[in-house]
Design a protein around this motif. Sequence first.
Motif, PDB file in Angstrom:
ATOM      1  N   THR A  21       4.948  -3.126   6.393  1.00  0.00           N
ATOM      2  CA  THR A  21       3.731  -3.542   5.707  1.00  0.00           C
ATOM      3  C   THR A  21       3.125  -2.375   4.935  1.00  0.00           C
ATOM      4  OG1 THR A  21       3.282  -5.191   7.409  1.00  0.00           O
ATOM      5  CG2 THR A  21       1.428  -4.514   6.033  1.00  0.00           C
ATOM      6  N   ILE A  22       3.114  -1.178   5.543  1.00  0.00           N
ATOM      7  CA  ILE A  22       2.571  -0.001   4.859  1.00  0.00           C
ATOM      8  C   ILE A  22       3.425   0.343   3.649  1.00  0.00           C
ATOM      9  CG2 ILE A  22       2.058   2.458   5.096  1.00  0.00           C
ATOM     10  CD1 ILE A  22       1.441   1.901   8.051  1.00  0.00           C
ATOM     11  N   LEU A  23       4.745   0.272   3.783  1.00  0.00           N
ATOM     12  CA  LEU A  23       5.627   0.541   2.643  1.00  0.00           C
ATOM     13  C   LEU A  23       5.331  -0.403   1.490  1.00  0.00           C
ATOM     14  CD1 LEU A  23       8.075   1.727   1.160  1.00  0.00           C
ATOM     15  CD2 LEU A  23       9.530   0.158   2.473  1.00  0.00           C
ATOM     16  N   ASP A  24       5.240  -1.696   1.792  1.00  0.00           N
ATOM     17  CA  ASP A  24       4.967  -2.677   0.738  1.00  0.00           C
ATOM     18  C   ASP A  24       3.624  -2.402   0.068  1.00  0.00           C
ATOM     19  OD1 ASP A  24       7.360  -3.926   1.280  1.00  0.00           O
ATOM     20  OD2 ASP A  24       6.490  -5.503   2.521  1.00  0.00           O
ATOM     21  N   ASP A  25       2.610  -2.032   0.871  1.00  0.00           N
ATOM     22  CA  ASP A  25       1.279  -1.771   0.320  1.00  0.00           C
ATOM     23  C   ASP A  25       1.281  -0.501  -0.538  1.00  0.00           C
ATOM     24  OD1 ASP A  25       0.328  -4.001   1.593  1.00  0.00           O
ATOM     25  OD2 ASP A  25      -0.627  -2.912   3.239  1.00  0.00           O
TER      26      ASP A  25
END
Length: 309
Positions: A209-213
Motif C-alpha cells: 500500500t505504501i509503495l502504491d501511494d
Amino acid sequence: MRDMHEGMDLTTLRWFLVVAELGHVTNAAAELRVSQPGLSRAIARLEGELDVPLFDREGRGVRLSGYGRIFAEHARRLVAEEEAARRALAQAADPEHGEVVLAFLHTQGVWLVPELLRGFRQHHPQVTVRLIQDRAVTLEEAVREGRADVAITSPRPAAAGLAWAPLITERLQLAVPADHRLAGRRRVRMAELAGEPFVGIKRGGGLRTILDDLAAGAGFRPEIAFEGEELQTVRGLVAAGLGVALVSPAPPGNEPHEGVRHLGIADAGATRTIGLTWVEARTRPPVVDGFRRFVLSRVEELSGAPGYN
C-alpha cells in the motif's frame, strides 16, 4: 431473528463452528466425538431458535448460508470471550504460567519479534508464547475473533474496538541490484523509478500500500514483476535482477543481503509505523496483560535501533 443470547449454549455454538469449518456434518461429528444424529439435531435446534437456515445443503456436505456467515462472526466472538474468561480465571492465581497468542507481520519475524520474545522469556520463562504470522488484514481478524491475544502490525487497524499503540517507525528503503544504475547513490526520489520493474509485497500488505501511494504521489503506477510475502524472498529476487523493491530497514546487526544495495528514499511518506493492537474491552488473562505491558515498556529502547525512529 430471536436474540442470539436467548437459550443458546456455547457447546452448540462450538459444534456449529466445527461444522462450518469442515463443511460436513458426519466429519464434524467424528471430530467432536459426538453422534451424527445428535449433532444434526443440535444444529436444527439452533436454526429453529434463530428462525433462519444457517447452512445450505450441497451434495453430501454443507456450506454456510448468507445468514450462517453473519452468525459465524458473532459465534466466534462469543466463544472467544468465554475462552478468554476461562483462561483469566485459571491463570489469576499464577500469572507467571499460561499462554500468550501473538500474531505478527511476516516482515517483523527477523528482528522485532525475536528481540521482544528474547527479553520477555528472560523474565517470564514459564510463559508459553504461541505465534501466528500473516498479513495485516488477517492479523486484525485474528485479534477481533479472539484467535490471537495481541498483534504486531501496520497500519493502525481501522476496526472499532481495537486499541493500538505505536512501537517503532521504520524509515523505508529502496533495495536495488548491486549493478543497478542507482546502486552508487545514497538516496533517490520515487520519480526516478518510473518505468522500473518492482518486486512487491502482495496486495493487502502494508508495504504494498505504501509503495502504491508513494508511486502515485510521484506520478506513476509501479510495474510489478513479482509479488511475494517475505522480505527475504523479495531481497533475493532483487539480487537476481528481477527489479527493485521497497523494503523495511535491515535488522540491527544483520549483514546486508549479498548482491543488494539499500538506498534512502527522499519522498515524504517513506516510513511505516509498527504498533501493537488488542481488543480493549475483552477480558485479558494476567499473563496476556503482562506481555502487553512488557512490549509497550520497550518502545524507547526499540526506537533507538538504526533505521528506526
